[in-house]
Design a protein around this motif. Structure first.
Motif, PDB file in Angstrom:
ATOM      1  N   GLN A  28      29.264  90.513  38.926  1.00  0.00           N
ATOM      2  CA  GLN A  28      30.442  89.947  39.604  1.00  0.00           C
ATOM      3  C   GLN A  28      31.485  89.508  38.566  1.00  0.00           C
ATOM      4  OE1 GLN A  28      30.565  85.794  41.321  1.00  0.00           O
ATOM      5  NE2 GLN A  28      30.586  86.984  43.225  1.00  0.00           N
ATOM      6  N   TYR A  29      30.999  88.844  37.531  1.00  0.00           N
ATOM      7  CA  TYR A  29      31.874  88.355  36.444  1.00  0.00           C
ATOM      8  C   TYR A  29      32.601  89.520  35.774  1.00  0.00           C
ATOM      9  CZ  TYR A  29      32.730  85.765  31.991  1.00  0.00           C
ATOM     10  OH  TYR A  29      33.259  85.176  30.871  1.00  0.00           O
ATOM     11  N   VAL A  30      31.832  90.545  35.418  1.00  0.00           N
ATOM     12  CA  VAL A  30      32.426  91.685  34.717  1.00  0.00           C
ATOM     13  C   VAL A  30      33.373  92.453  35.638  1.00  0.00           C
ATOM     14  CG1 VAL A  30      31.909  93.891  33.593  1.00  0.00           C
ATOM     15  CG2 VAL A  30      30.545  91.862  33.066  1.00  0.00           C
ATOM     16  N   GLY A  31      33.033  92.486  36.921  1.00  0.00           N
ATOM     17  CA  GLY A  31      33.916  93.167  37.866  1.00  0.00           C
ATOM     18  C   GLY A  31      35.299  92.530  37.916  1.00  0.00           C
ATOM     19  N   ILE A  32      35.325  91.210  37.971  1.00  0.00           N
ATOM     20  CA  ILE A  32      36.618  90.517  37.998  1.00  0.00           C
ATOM     21  C   ILE A  32      37.323  90.665  36.652  1.00  0.00           C
ATOM     22  CG2 ILE A  32      37.777  88.290  38.332  1.00  0.00           C
ATOM     23  CD1 ILE A  32      35.325  87.443  40.046  1.00  0.00           C
ATOM     24  N   LEU A  33      36.561  90.486  35.587  1.00  0.00           N
ATOM     25  CA  LEU A  33      37.140  90.619  34.233  1.00  0.00           C
ATOM     26  C   LEU A  33      37.850  91.963  34.074  1.00  0.00           C
ATOM     27  CD1 LEU A  33      37.419  89.792  31.210  1.00  0.00           C
ATOM     28  CD2 LEU A  33      35.105  90.690  30.872  1.00  0.00           C
ATOM     29  N   ASN A  34      37.156  93.024  34.417  1.00  0.00           N
ATOM     30  CA  ASN A  34      37.713  94.358  34.183  1.00  0.00           C
ATOM     31  C   ASN A  34      38.861  94.678  35.130  1.00  0.00           C
ATOM     32  OD1 ASN A  34      35.743  94.556  32.268  1.00  0.00           O
ATOM     33  ND2 ASN A  34      34.539  96.121  33.343  1.00  0.00           N
ATOM     34  N   ILE A 265      36.814  82.445  34.227  1.00  0.00           N
ATOM     35  CA  ILE A 265      37.129  83.272  35.397  1.00  0.00           C
ATOM     36  C   ILE A 265      36.896  82.466  36.680  1.00  0.00           C
ATOM     37  CG2 ILE A 265      36.528  85.372  36.647  1.00  0.00           C
ATOM     38  CD1 ILE A 265      35.954  86.709  33.954  1.00  0.00           C
ATOM     39  N   ARG A 266      35.645  82.185  37.008  1.00  0.00           N
ATOM     40  CA  ARG A 266      35.334  81.429  38.240  1.00  0.00           C
ATOM     41  C   ARG A 266      35.230  79.936  37.907  1.00  0.00           C
ATOM     42  NH1 ARG A 266      30.108  85.179  38.587  1.00  0.00           N
ATOM     43  NH2 ARG A 266      30.053  84.057  36.600  1.00  0.00           N
ATOM     44  N   ASP A 267      35.437  79.099  38.926  1.00  0.00           N
ATOM     45  CA  ASP A 267      35.288  77.656  38.708  1.00  0.00           C
ATOM     46  C   ASP A 267      33.940  77.324  38.075  1.00  0.00           C
ATOM     47  OD1 ASP A 267      37.796  76.878  39.631  1.00  0.00           O
ATOM     48  OD2 ASP A 267      37.103  76.693  41.708  1.00  0.00           O
ATOM     49  N   SER A 268      32.926  78.067  38.458  1.00  0.00           N
ATOM     50  CA  SER A 268      31.593  77.811  37.915  1.00  0.00           C
ATOM     51  C   SER A 268      31.476  78.209  36.449  1.00  0.00           C
ATOM     52  CB  SER A 268      30.540  78.556  38.744  1.00  0.00           C
ATOM     53  OG  SER A 268      30.927  79.903  38.937  1.00  0.00           O
ATOM     54  N   ASP A 269      32.450  78.928  35.945  1.00  0.00           N
ATOM     55  CA  ASP A 269      32.453  79.292  34.519  1.00  0.00           C
ATOM     56  C   ASP A 269      33.177  78.254  33.663  1.00  0.00           C
ATOM     57  OD1 ASP A 269      31.239  81.864  34.976  1.00  0.00           O
ATOM     58  OD2 ASP A 269      33.189  82.572  35.710  1.00  0.00           O
ATOM     59  N   ALA A 275      35.551  70.216  38.035  1.00  0.00           N
ATOM     60  CA  ALA A 275      37.013  70.127  38.179  1.00  0.00           C
ATOM     61  C   ALA A 275      37.596  71.304  38.969  1.00  0.00           C
ATOM     62  CB  ALA A 275      37.672  70.071  36.803  1.00  0.00           C
ATOM     63  N   ASN A 276      36.849  72.393  39.066  1.00  0.00           N
ATOM     64  CA  ASN A 276      37.308  73.591  39.779  1.00  0.00           C
ATOM     65  C   ASN A 276      38.738  73.993  39.384  1.00  0.00           C
ATOM     66  OD1 ASN A 276      34.848  73.689  41.181  1.00  0.00           O
ATOM     67  ND2 ASN A 276      35.617  72.261  42.722  1.00  0.00           N
ATOM     68  N   PRO A 277      38.973  74.176  38.072  1.00  0.00           N
ATOM     69  CA  PRO A 277      40.362  74.335  37.620  1.00  0.00           C
ATOM     70  C   PRO A 277      40.829  75.784  37.455  1.00  0.00           C
ATOM     71  CG  PRO A 277      38.960  74.008  35.715  1.00  0.00           C
ATOM     72  CD  PRO A 277      38.047  74.031  36.925  1.00  0.00           C
ATOM     73  N   LEU A 278      40.044  76.755  37.928  1.00  0.00           N
ATOM     74  CA  LEU A 278      40.348  78.154  37.602  1.00  0.00           C
ATOM     75  C   LEU A 278      40.878  78.927  38.816  1.00  0.00           C
ATOM     76  CD1 LEU A 278      37.398  78.740  35.113  1.00  0.00           C
ATOM     77  CD2 LEU A 278      39.828  78.387  34.581  1.00  0.00           C
ATOM     78  N   LEU A 279      41.018  80.232  38.678  1.00  0.00           N
ATOM     79  CA  LEU A 279      41.715  81.052  39.684  1.00  0.00           C
ATOM     80  C   LEU A 279      40.784  81.677  40.706  1.00  0.00           C
ATOM     81  CD1 LEU A 279      44.258  82.889  37.320  1.00  0.00           C
ATOM     82  CD2 LEU A 279      44.612  80.790  38.662  1.00  0.00           C
ATOM     83  N   PHE A 280      39.466  81.672  40.409  1.00  0.00           N
ATOM     84  CA  PHE A 280      38.467  82.260  41.320  1.00  0.00           C
ATOM     85  C   PHE A 280      37.423  81.204  41.640  1.00  0.00           C
ATOM     86  CE2 PHE A 280      40.378  85.686  38.982  1.00  0.00           C
ATOM     87  CZ  PHE A 280      40.563  86.692  39.918  1.00  0.00           C
ATOM     88  N   ASP A 281      36.942  81.189  42.884  1.00  0.00           N
ATOM     89  CA  ASP A 281      35.929  80.204  43.260  1.00  0.00           C
ATOM     90  C   ASP A 281      34.552  80.630  42.743  1.00  0.00           C
ATOM     91  OD1 ASP A 281      34.775  82.019  45.075  1.00  0.00           O
ATOM     92  OD2 ASP A 281      35.717  81.072  46.837  1.00  0.00           O
ATOM     93  N   ASN A 283      32.173  81.944  44.052  1.00  0.00           N
ATOM     94  CA  ASN A 283      31.690  83.231  44.551  1.00  0.00           C
ATOM     95  C   ASN A 283      32.569  84.393  44.107  1.00  0.00           C
ATOM     96  OD1 ASN A 283      29.529  82.023  46.047  1.00  0.00           O
ATOM     97  ND2 ASN A 283      31.050  81.352  47.545  1.00  0.00           N
ATOM     98  N   GLY A 284      33.530  84.101  43.250  1.00  0.00           N
ATOM     99  CA  GLY A 284      34.398  85.169  42.752  1.00  0.00           C
ATOM    100  C   GLY A 284      35.558  85.505  43.662  1.00  0.00           C
ATOM    101  N   ASN A 285      35.774  84.657  44.685  1.00  0.00           N
ATOM    102  CA  ASN A 285      36.916  84.913  45.576  1.00  0.00           C
ATOM    103  C   ASN A 285      38.209  84.349  44.977  1.00  0.00           C
ATOM    104  OD1 ASN A 285      35.337  86.059  47.757  1.00  0.00           O
ATOM    105  ND2 ASN A 285      34.530  83.983  48.026  1.00  0.00           N
ATOM    106  N   LYS A 286      39.313  85.022  45.275  1.00  0.00           N
ATOM    107  CA  LYS A 286      40.618  84.564  44.806  1.00  0.00           C
ATOM    108  C   LYS A 286      40.994  83.259  45.500  1.00  0.00           C
ATOM    109  CE  LYS A 286      42.173  89.342  44.256  1.00  0.00           C
ATOM    110  NZ  LYS A 286      42.944  90.449  44.890  1.00  0.00           N
ATOM    111  N   LYS A 287      41.457  82.287  44.743  1.00  0.00           N
ATOM    112  CA  LYS A 287      41.908  81.009  45.289  1.00  0.00           C
ATOM    113  C   LYS A 287      43.432  81.035  45.507  1.00  0.00           C
ATOM    114  CE  LYS A 287      40.309  77.436  43.054  1.00  0.00           C
ATOM    115  NZ  LYS A 287      40.020  76.658  41.829  1.00  0.00           N
TER     116      LYS A 287
END
Ligand code: XIL
Length: 297
Positions: A28-34, A265-269, A275-281, A283-287
């Motif tokens: 999932q991580y690599v999918g979003i990254l790429n 990438i994801r908040d969990s990363d 803090a949930n400070p990123l662009l993907f939740d 589960n890898g969904n767009k916020k």
């Protein structure tokens, strides 16, 4: 365009993320990254403790995983960071004076030489200025080797990799304040004396708001003749999407703001746990913050 990287590229910029080598097996991580990013920064793998765990013995396995992934996928690479007061190997933490100076410059030379030709921009020195109103340097073992340690590092990096852009990188420098002005004065001095410096990184770890003079602050550095980059962006708090929008537009409004990197990438990363400070939740969904950035680009 429909992704962050492609949209930024249409504006002549990159859009990057910090990457952890051990997550490159997470599909999932690599999918979003790429899909979304065209620049990467190693979150920890190029730091001194990772690359020179014992003096003179260099270790690039994890950094190379990130570099190889980036190159195979057409992404540029920000090198982070050659010298920093934190995440030093124990042997360096225990050194001082001319021995530490020599070891530090050797570290810069060795790592920048190993990656010569593969790094878009190096954070040659990270976080060397103090917080608060002094506008001066942070106390550290490196600073205690002499105030010229920063220019010595930049000269060594230039000699080792003449085509990499050489950056100074710091946090709490988002508006015009004593700390950012201290850095501004250093960059102005370096340019006047011919010390090689090409860019200034603004980490931009933010919560709820960004200073009203953020764009003006980027612009005053650009006016010194250096590029500026947003290097570790993450934004906590309820106003998140609006602040991402403001930061993205500020960069685009400054001709020499060449790219934006989010710090994961994801908040969990995120290193900012909870803090949930990123662009993907998680589960890898767009916020909403993702949509704000994409629409601003
Ligand atoms: C952080 C990483 O995200 C964490 O995994 C690590 O434990 C500590 O360092 N400023 C920087 C980055 O320049 O290197 C830091 O990264 C975050 C603050």
């Amino acid at each position: 365009a429909s992704t962050l990287g492609a949209s930024a590229a249409e504006k002549g910029r990159y859009f990057g993320t910090a990457v952890a080598a051990h997550k490159l097996s997470d599909s999932q991580y690599v999918g979003i990254l790429n899909r979304e990013f065209n620049s990467v920064t190693a979150e920890n793998e190029m730091k001194w403790d990772a690359t020179e765990p014992s003096q003179g013995r260099f270790s690039y396995t994890n950094a190379d995983r990130i570099v190889n992934h980036a190159r195979a996928n057409g992404m540029s690479i920000r090198g982070h960071a050659l010298l920093w007061h934190a995440q030093q190997p124990g042997w360096a933490q225990n050194m001082s004076g001319s021995a530490l100076r020599s070891a530090a410059i050797n570290h810069v030379t060795q790592v920048a030489s190993y990656y010569r030709g593969r790094i878009h921009s190096w954070d040659v020195v990270n976080e060397a200025f103090a917080d608060g109103s002094s506008g001066g340097r942070r106390d550290s073992n490196l600073q205690r080797t002499g105030n010229d340690w920063i220019e010595a590092a930049f000269r060594a990096a230039r000699a080792a990799d003449p085509n990499a852009k050489l950056c100074y990188n710091d946090y709490n420098t988002d508006g015009v304040n004593a700390k950012s002005t201290g850095i501004y004065n250093m960059v102005r001095d370096f340019k006047a004396r011919g010390v090689p410096i090409d860019c200034v990184g603004f980490q931009s770890h933010l919560t709820n708001s960004v200073p009203g003079d953020y764009q003006a602050n980027l612009q005053r550095f650009a006016d010194l003749g250096v590029d500026v980059q947003i290097t570790e962006l993450d934004i906590a708090g309820t106003n998140q999407a609006a602040v991402y929008d403001t930061v993205t537009r500020a960069c685009l409004a400054v001709a020499r703001c060449t790219g934006i990197t989010v710090w994961g990438i994801r908040d969990s990363d995120s290193w900012r746990t909870g803090a949930n400070p990123l662009l993907f939740d998680n589960n890898g969904n767009k916020k909403p913050a993702y949509t704000a950035v994409l629409n601003a680009l």
